[in-house]
Write a protein that holds these residues in place. Structure first.
Motif, PDB file in Angstrom:
ATOM      1  N   GLN A 172     -11.293 -75.860 -99.551  1.00  0.00           N
ATOM      2  CA  GLN A 172      -9.886 -75.848 -98.858  1.00  0.00           C
ATOM      3  C   GLN A 172      -9.774 -75.188 -97.477  1.00  0.00           C
ATOM      4  OE1 GLN A 172      -7.270 -74.375-101.862  1.00  0.00           O
ATOM      5  NE2 GLN A 172      -5.343 -75.335-100.908  1.00  0.00           N
ATOM      6  N   GLY A 173      -9.254 -75.761 -96.503  1.00  0.00           N
ATOM      7  CA  GLY A 173      -9.117 -75.215 -95.381  1.00  0.00           C
ATOM      8  C   GLY A 173     -10.758 -74.962 -94.769  1.00  0.00           C
ATOM      9  N   GLY A 174     -11.714 -75.548 -94.931  1.00  0.00           N
ATOM     10  CA  GLY A 174     -13.041 -75.574 -94.785  1.00  0.00           C
ATOM     11  C   GLY A 174     -13.664 -74.399 -95.297  1.00  0.00           C
ATOM     12  N   VAL A 175     -13.160 -73.632 -96.543  1.00  0.00           N
ATOM     13  CA  VAL A 175     -13.660 -72.635 -97.029  1.00  0.00           C
ATOM     14  C   VAL A 175     -14.091 -73.099 -98.419  1.00  0.00           C
ATOM     15  CG1 VAL A 175     -13.562 -70.532 -97.787  1.00  0.00           C
ATOM     16  CG2 VAL A 175     -12.447 -70.877 -95.970  1.00  0.00           C
ATOM     17  N   HIS A 176     -15.533 -72.778 -98.444  1.00  0.00           N
ATOM     18  CA  HIS A 176     -16.096 -73.391-100.164  1.00  0.00           C
ATOM     19  C   HIS A 176     -15.629 -71.894-100.882  1.00  0.00           C
ATOM     20  CE1 HIS A 176     -19.259 -73.581-103.367  1.00  0.00           C
ATOM     21  NE2 HIS A 176     -18.557 -74.918-103.257  1.00  0.00           N
ATOM     22  N   SER A 177     -15.039 -72.534-102.207  1.00  0.00           N
ATOM     23  CA  SER A 177     -14.575 -71.430-103.158  1.00  0.00           C
ATOM     24  C   SER A 177     -15.008 -71.957-104.668  1.00  0.00           C
ATOM     25  CB  SER A 177     -13.048 -71.223-103.031  1.00  0.00           C
ATOM     26  OG  SER A 177     -12.651 -70.772-102.071  1.00  0.00           O
ATOM     27  N   LEU A 178     -15.280 -70.825-105.350  1.00  0.00           N
ATOM     28  CA  LEU A 178     -15.344 -71.209-106.976  1.00  0.00           C
ATOM     29  C   LEU A 178     -14.437 -70.525-107.692  1.00  0.00           C
ATOM     30  CD1 LEU A 178     -18.766 -70.729-105.534  1.00  0.00           C
ATOM     31  CD2 LEU A 178     -19.028 -71.926-107.685  1.00  0.00           C
ATOM     32  N   GLU A 179     -13.736 -71.125-108.717  1.00  0.00           N
ATOM     33  CA  GLU A 179     -12.701 -70.694-109.459  1.00  0.00           C
ATOM     34  C   GLU A 179     -13.447 -70.360-110.854  1.00  0.00           C
ATOM     35  OE1 GLU A 179      -9.862 -69.691-108.197  1.00  0.00           O
ATOM     36  OE2 GLU A 179      -9.994 -71.269-106.516  1.00  0.00           O
ATOM     37  N   VAL A 180     -13.426 -69.209-111.561  1.00  0.00           N
ATOM     38  CA  VAL A 180     -14.223 -69.000-112.776  1.00  0.00           C
ATOM     39  C   VAL A 180     -13.237 -68.167-113.532  1.00  0.00           C
ATOM     40  CG1 VAL A 180     -16.134 -68.037-113.969  1.00  0.00           C
ATOM     41  CG2 VAL A 180     -16.080 -68.483-111.270  1.00  0.00           C
ATOM     42  N   LEU A 181     -13.077 -68.755-114.784  1.00  0.00           N
ATOM     43  CA  LEU A 181     -12.169 -68.165-115.907  1.00  0.00           C
ATOM     44  C   LEU A 181     -13.043 -67.720-117.225  1.00  0.00           C
ATOM     45  CD1 LEU A 181      -9.188 -68.179-116.700  1.00  0.00           C
ATOM     46  CD2 LEU A 181      -9.797 -70.355-118.062  1.00  0.00           C
ATOM     47  N   GLN A 209     -17.983 -66.440 -97.188  1.00  0.00           N
ATOM     48  CA  GLN A 209     -17.704 -65.776 -96.144  1.00  0.00           C
ATOM     49  C   GLN A 209     -18.831 -66.040 -95.153  1.00  0.00           C
ATOM     50  OE1 GLN A 209     -15.057 -63.728 -95.769  1.00  0.00           O
ATOM     51  NE2 GLN A 209     -14.528 -64.259 -98.098  1.00  0.00           N
ATOM     52  N   ASP A 210     -18.701 -65.769 -93.699  1.00  0.00           N
ATOM     53  CA  ASP A 210     -19.770 -66.217 -92.564  1.00  0.00           C
ATOM     54  C   ASP A 210     -20.332 -67.243 -92.790  1.00  0.00           C
ATOM     55  OD1 ASP A 210     -19.169 -63.373 -91.810  1.00  0.00           O
ATOM     56  OD2 ASP A 210     -20.732 -62.393 -93.137  1.00  0.00           O
ATOM     57  N   GLN A 211     -19.694 -68.213 -92.869  1.00  0.00           N
ATOM     58  CA  GLN A 211     -19.935 -69.781 -92.854  1.00  0.00           C
ATOM     59  C   GLN A 211     -21.088 -69.942 -94.138  1.00  0.00           C
ATOM     60  OE1 GLN A 211     -21.590 -70.278 -88.844  1.00  0.00           O
ATOM     61  NE2 GLN A 211     -19.756 -70.633 -87.983  1.00  0.00           N
ATOM     62  N   GLY A 212     -20.678 -69.438 -95.328  1.00  0.00           N
ATOM     63  CA  GLY A 212     -21.410 -69.651 -96.367  1.00  0.00           C
ATOM     64  C   GLY A 212     -22.551 -68.859 -96.645  1.00  0.00           C
ATOM     65  N   LYS A 213     -22.818 -67.769 -95.547  1.00  0.00           N
ATOM     66  CA  LYS A 213     -24.028 -66.818 -96.021  1.00  0.00           C
ATOM     67  C   LYS A 213     -23.854 -65.908 -97.270  1.00  0.00           C
ATOM     68  CE  LYS A 213     -25.337 -66.949 -91.032  1.00  0.00           C
ATOM     69  NZ  LYS A 213     -25.437 -66.335 -89.796  1.00  0.00           N
ATOM     70  N   ARG A 214     -22.761 -65.500 -97.305  1.00  0.00           N
ATOM     71  CA  ARG A 214     -22.555 -64.711 -98.633  1.00  0.00           C
ATOM     72  C   ARG A 214     -20.834 -65.137 -99.283  1.00  0.00           C
ATOM     73  NH1 ARG A 214     -19.000 -60.567 -97.004  1.00  0.00           N
ATOM     74  NH2 ARG A 214     -18.301 -60.644 -94.698  1.00  0.00           N
ATOM     75  N   TYR A 215     -20.828 -64.556-100.579  1.00  0.00           N
ATOM     76  CA  TYR A 215     -19.660 -64.866-101.202  1.00  0.00           C
ATOM     77  C   TYR A 215     -19.159 -63.764-101.711  1.00  0.00           C
ATOM     78  CZ  TYR A 215     -20.344 -70.100-101.171  1.00  0.00           C
ATOM     79  OH  TYR A 215     -20.632 -71.194-100.985  1.00  0.00           O
TER      80      TYR A 215
END
Length: 581
Positions: A172-181, A209-215
């Protein structure tokens, strides 16, 4: 805040009123056995984990995980901490499960839980080691490279031990995210009258963060309840959450801070007492709504239209809102302020003589008060059912019904479950379905791009519901039916697991030991069959098959694909070829 109440709309075209029964088939089910190099990592409950919630959440945990993105591929964790994968291409040439990741040993946790796994996308995995540590791993395209090692992109201690219920990935908005329950059962000092434990659902968002270098963790949301949910899943894109449970959940913390009552929430009128009282006669219904102190006539918000009632105070959300049980005459209905503390509403029934079981179906915040007229009417209607002696003339008549003679499959859970949709932004409930006697049966991933389906018992049948969060007016769609499975599964005393194929071609029940029952959808028969009682030709037959595993170990995992059924024990993984697609 009051949330609208909805009901599940059954698709009558998917029901078969002429269904008779399953016919036992002696056709053999090909079964293949994979012996494991090391035992499955089964974690038994400790003496301090004694509640029913502990048993439901962890004691009955399914240790086997089916990859919804790649058919006939399963994962599990063994006692060496290895995450193992078995992908079936040819049943007669099954290889050994392959290691894709290894957990680091952590001996510092006194009460560890079983490791848990969820697959949010075709190239990512969410993994818990059972001690409170969460891993997010890049898996590459698992179907093509199932032998490649998983690469951890996120590894962090998240607090007390948990199991992963669901996860998803999105951009979303060019940012890769993971949702965990995550699910926890924790000690609760405030729960002195109950079990001493509370149940929490933590929804965590981890973003690149940092173009996918860390999360890093971006948001942590905590919902608290008093029972382990039957079903809990996140909405695509992280737009919401759905929970089916016996007792309601509410958001209590956001990023570690306690959540206050929303400014537009209903005014506080005493949480321990009912929000309203109501009674009825043959002609009308009277509702007394408790109002906050100091309210005036000009502040009253009252609306009665289209069979729906809304009562509240200006500037706040309605105290009472929803569709009434039956239609009323708005012109003959009115309201009046009583003692500056309550609002008394009189509703004129359109159908005189009818008895309302509820004012607003599914709204349990009110209390019904039986009037003298109503009590006399009820007594008159029930007089014929009562006698002075339990069985005054046992010789002449049959003995009365004995509840002890009822079968287990004739009963329903005592608690009334609800299915709730929470908005992802406010974490407030937007829609609630009172499940009533619709017993939860199992969850299945029919389409990995959609939310998981849930299967509920409706009368004797088992109905599969697909959540459609993008359709507020029809948020749960009835998409499949297993005839009489609701009754059948309740009669299996030793049942531990139940599931179905993603294409709904069959359902399966697994006992604690050895036996597996398979129930197929009705299929055309090759020969001419007649129903002797009804004298008609039978065009379709639904088959039941039974498979017995060559193992005395307890069943720990149970998953179904369209073609195969996978059964995991401590030392073996069995593959049953159910369909030849």
């Amino acid at each position: 805040m009051s949330s609208p109440n909805y009901s599940l709309k059954v698709n009558r075209e998917l029901l078969d009123p002429n269904f008779e029964s399953y016919r036992l088939s002696l056709d053999p089910i090909p079964s293949y056995n994979v012996e494991l190099d090391a035992a499955v990592e089964e974690v038994k409950l400790k003496e301090t984990q004694y509640t029913l919630d502990h048993v439901r959440a962890f004691g009955m945990y399914n240790y086997l995980h089916l990859d919804p993105w790649y058919p006939d591929s399963v994962f599990f964790v063994d006692c060496k901490g290895r995450v193992l994968n078995l992908t079936v291409t040819l049943d007669t040439a099954l290889g050994k499960p392959k290691e894709v990741f290894r957990l680091s040993p952590d001996g510092g946790c006194e009460e560890p839980l079983c490791p848990s796994l969820s697959l949010p996308s075709a190239s990512w995995a969410a993994l818990s080691d059972g001690t409170g540590r969460l891993y997010l791993l890049r898996t590459s395209q698992r179907g093509e490279n199932s032998h490649l090692q998983w690469e951890p992109q996120f590894n962090q201690q998240m607090g007390e031990p948990f199991v992963i219920l669901h996860s998803l990935a999105h951009v979303q908005g060019g940012v890769h995210s993971l949702e965990v329950l995550l699910l926890r059962v924790q000690k609760d000092p405030q729960e002195s009258k109950g079990s001493g434990f509370s149940v929490t659902l933590e929804w965590i968002t981890v973003a690149a963060q940092d173009q996918g270098k860390r999360y890093e963790v971006r948001t942590r949301r905590l919902l608290t309840g008093k029972s382990v949910p039957h079903y809990a899943a996140l909405e695509p894109q992280g737009r919401g959450l759905m929970v089916a449970s016996e007792k309601p959940f509410a958001c209590t913390h956001l990023d570690g801070k306690a959540v206050e009552t929303p400014a537009d929430g209903a005014p506080e009128v005493g949480a321990a007492d009912p929000l309203y009282f109501w009674q009825q006669t043959a002609e009308d219904v009277t509702v007394s709504v408790r109002m906050p102190e100091g309210f005036s006539k000009d502040q009253v918000q009252f609306r009665l239209a289209g069979g729906s009632l809304s009562v509240g105070v200006q500037g706040f959300a309605p105290i009472l809102e929803g569709a009434l049980h039956a239609a009323v005459d708005p012109e003959a209905s009115a309201w009046v302020i009583k003692d500056n503390k309550s609002l008394e509403v009189t509703l004129q029934k359109l159908e005189e003589g009818s008895t309302w079981p509820e004012l607003v179906p599914g709204d349990g915040r009110g209390e019904y008060v039986v009037s003298e007229e109503q009590a006399a009417l009820i007594h008159e209607r029930l007089t014929y059912l009562t006698v002075d002696d339990l069985n005054a003339n046992g010789e002449a008549e049959k003995p009365p019904c004995n509840s002890q003679e009822l079968e287990d499959c004739d009963g329903f859970p005592e608690d009334s479950s609800s299915l709730t949709h929470f908005d992802g932004g406010t974490l407030q409930p937007t829609q609630v379905v009172n499940l009533g006697s619709h017993q939860y049966l199992f969850t299945v991933d029919a389409d990995p791009s959609e939310m998981p389906c849930l299967c509920l018992r409706h009368d004797v049948d088992a109905l599969v519901w697909q959540p459609r969060p993008a359709q507020p007016d029809a948020m749960w769609e009835h998409i499949a039916t297993f005839n009489a499975l609701g009754y059948v599964q309740a009669s299996k005393r030793d049942k531990k697991f139940s599931t179905c194929a993603p294409d709904f071609s069959y359902a399966a029940l697994g006992e604690c030991l050895r036996r597996t029952f398979i129930y197929r959808q009705p299929a055309p028969v090759d020969t001419v069959l007649f129903n002797r009682k009804q004298g008609r030709q039978v065009g379709q037959v639904a088959k039941q098959q039974v498979a017995s595993l060559d193992s005395a170990d307890p069943v720990l995992g149970f998953r179904a694909s369209n073609e195969r059924l996978f059964v995991l024990t401590e030392k073996n993984l069995f593959v049953l070829k159910v369909n030849n697609n």
